[in-house]
Scaffold this motif. Structure first.
Motif, PDB file in Angstrom:
ATOM      1  N   ALA A   1       5.235  -1.293   9.175  1.00  0.00           N
ATOM      2  CA  ALA A   1       6.238  -0.315   8.744  1.00  0.00           C
ATOM      3  C   ALA A   1       6.257  -0.181   7.223  1.00  0.00           C
ATOM      4  CB  ALA A   1       7.611  -0.726   9.253  1.00  0.00           C
ATOM      5  N   LYS A   2       5.956  -1.281   6.541  1.00  0.00           N
ATOM      6  CA  LYS A   2       5.965  -1.278   5.076  1.00  0.00           C
ATOM      7  C   LYS A   2       4.566  -1.141   4.492  1.00  0.00           C
ATOM      8  CE  LYS A   2      10.099  -4.172   4.651  1.00  0.00           C
ATOM      9  NZ  LYS A   2      10.662  -5.424   4.105  1.00  0.00           N
ATOM     10  N   ASN A   3       3.546  -1.068   5.347  1.00  0.00           N
ATOM     11  CA  ASN A   3       2.164  -1.032   4.862  1.00  0.00           C
ATOM     12  C   ASN A   3       1.911  -2.150   3.855  1.00  0.00           C
ATOM     13  OD1 ASN A   3       0.896   0.907   6.374  1.00  0.00           O
ATOM     14  ND2 ASN A   3       1.021   2.512   4.830  1.00  0.00           N
ATOM     15  N   THR A   4       2.309  -3.338   4.223  1.00  0.00           N
ATOM     16  CA  THR A   4       2.174  -4.491   3.344  1.00  0.00           C
ATOM     17  C   THR A   4       1.465  -5.614   4.094  1.00  0.00           C
ATOM     18  OG1 THR A   4       4.188  -3.912   2.138  1.00  0.00           O
ATOM     19  CG2 THR A   4       3.410  -6.171   1.928  1.00  0.00           C
TER      20      THR A   4
ATOM     21  N   ARG B   1      -3.617   6.566   9.105  1.00  0.00           N
ATOM     22  CA  ARG B   1      -3.265   5.215   9.508  1.00  0.00           C
ATOM     23  C   ARG B   1      -4.225   4.191   8.913  1.00  0.00           C
ATOM     24  NH1 ARG B   1      -3.622   3.970  15.747  1.00  0.00           N
ATOM     25  NH2 ARG B   1      -5.836   3.867  15.211  1.00  0.00           N
ATOM     26  N   ILE B   2      -3.649   3.098   8.430  1.00  0.00           N
ATOM     27  CA  ILE B   2      -4.461   1.994   7.932  1.00  0.00           C
ATOM     28  C   ILE B   2      -4.731   1.049   9.086  1.00  0.00           C
ATOM     29  CG2 ILE B   2      -4.526  -0.002   6.404  1.00  0.00           C
ATOM     30  CD1 ILE B   2      -2.844   1.624   4.440  1.00  0.00           C
TER      31      ILE B   2
ATOM     32  N   LEU C   1     -10.275   6.576   9.220  1.00  0.00           N
ATOM     33  CA  LEU C   1     -11.452   7.397   8.956  1.00  0.00           C
ATOM     34  C   LEU C   1     -12.590   6.569   8.366  1.00  0.00           C
ATOM     35  CD1 LEU C   1      -9.696  10.555   7.430  1.00  0.00           C
ATOM     36  CD2 LEU C   1     -10.373  10.132   9.807  1.00  0.00           C
ATOM     37  N   GLY C   2     -12.347   5.282   8.211  1.00  0.00           N
ATOM     38  CA  GLY C   2     -13.375   4.400   7.669  1.00  0.00           C
ATOM     39  C   GLY C   2     -13.376   4.281   6.157  1.00  0.00           C
TER      40      GLY C   2
ATOM     41  N   VAL D   1       0.839  -1.192   0.000  1.00  0.00           N
ATOM     42  CA  VAL D   1       0.000   0.000   0.000  1.00  0.00           C
ATOM     43  C   VAL D   1       0.880   1.249   0.000  1.00  0.00           C
ATOM     44  CG1 VAL D   1      -1.837   1.242   1.193  1.00  0.00           C
ATOM     45  CG2 VAL D   1      -1.729  -1.262   1.313  1.00  0.00           C
ATOM     46  N   SER D   2       0.585   2.162  -0.889  1.00  0.00           N
ATOM     47  CA  SER D   2       1.325   3.416  -0.937  1.00  0.00           C
ATOM     48  C   SER D   2       0.347   4.581  -1.033  1.00  0.00           C
ATOM     49  CB  SER D   2       2.285   3.431  -2.125  1.00  0.00           C
ATOM     50  OG  SER D   2       1.571   3.338  -3.341  1.00  0.00           O
ATOM     51  N   GLY D   3       0.821   5.749  -0.646  1.00  0.00           N
ATOM     52  CA  GLY D   3       0.018   6.958  -0.779  1.00  0.00           C
ATOM     53  C   GLY D   3      -0.936   7.228   0.366  1.00  0.00           C
TER      54      GLY D   3
END
Length: 116
Positions: free
Chosen positions: A74-77, A30-31, A101-102, A24-26
């Protein structure tokens, strides 16, 4: 703009293994939850596995004991290790994220085919 890039799909024989990845990028917030869904021809898209930012997991009954979801915050992976694959696991696998934020985002999908 959030982008989800999936990889790792392919053709595998019954009983084999595959590992899917979704980077995930961009994201600017927070995810929280990251998950994998799948859709077979003629069927609705359904949950395969879900993991929260705290590491809590949930699995579809049909994959419990065979699939493992994990994430690298850390890598959003997010990863999906799939073992003991069956022909009925054949589907397009999609990555999904939900931020604090949903808001949800989907990847483009990766094909997994289990066949001899």
């Amino acid at each position: 703009q959030v982008q989800l890039v999936e990889s790792g799909g392919g053709l595998v024989q019954p009983g084999g293994s595959l590992r899917l990845s979704c980077a995930v990028s961009g994201a600017i917030v927070r995810i929280n939850a990251m998950g994998w869904y799948r859709q077979a021809p003629g069927k609705q898209r359904g949950l395969v596995a879900l993991i929260t930012i705290g590491g809590g997991t949930d699995y579809a009954d049909s994959v419990k004991g065979r699939f493992t979801i994990s994430r690298d915050n850390a890598k959003n992976t997010v990863y999906l290790q799939m073992n003991s694959l069956k022909p009925e696991d054949t589907a397009v696998y999609y990555c999904k994220t939900e931020d604090e934020l949903g808001h949800t985002d989907w990847g483009q999908g990766t094909q997994v085919t289990v066949s001899s």
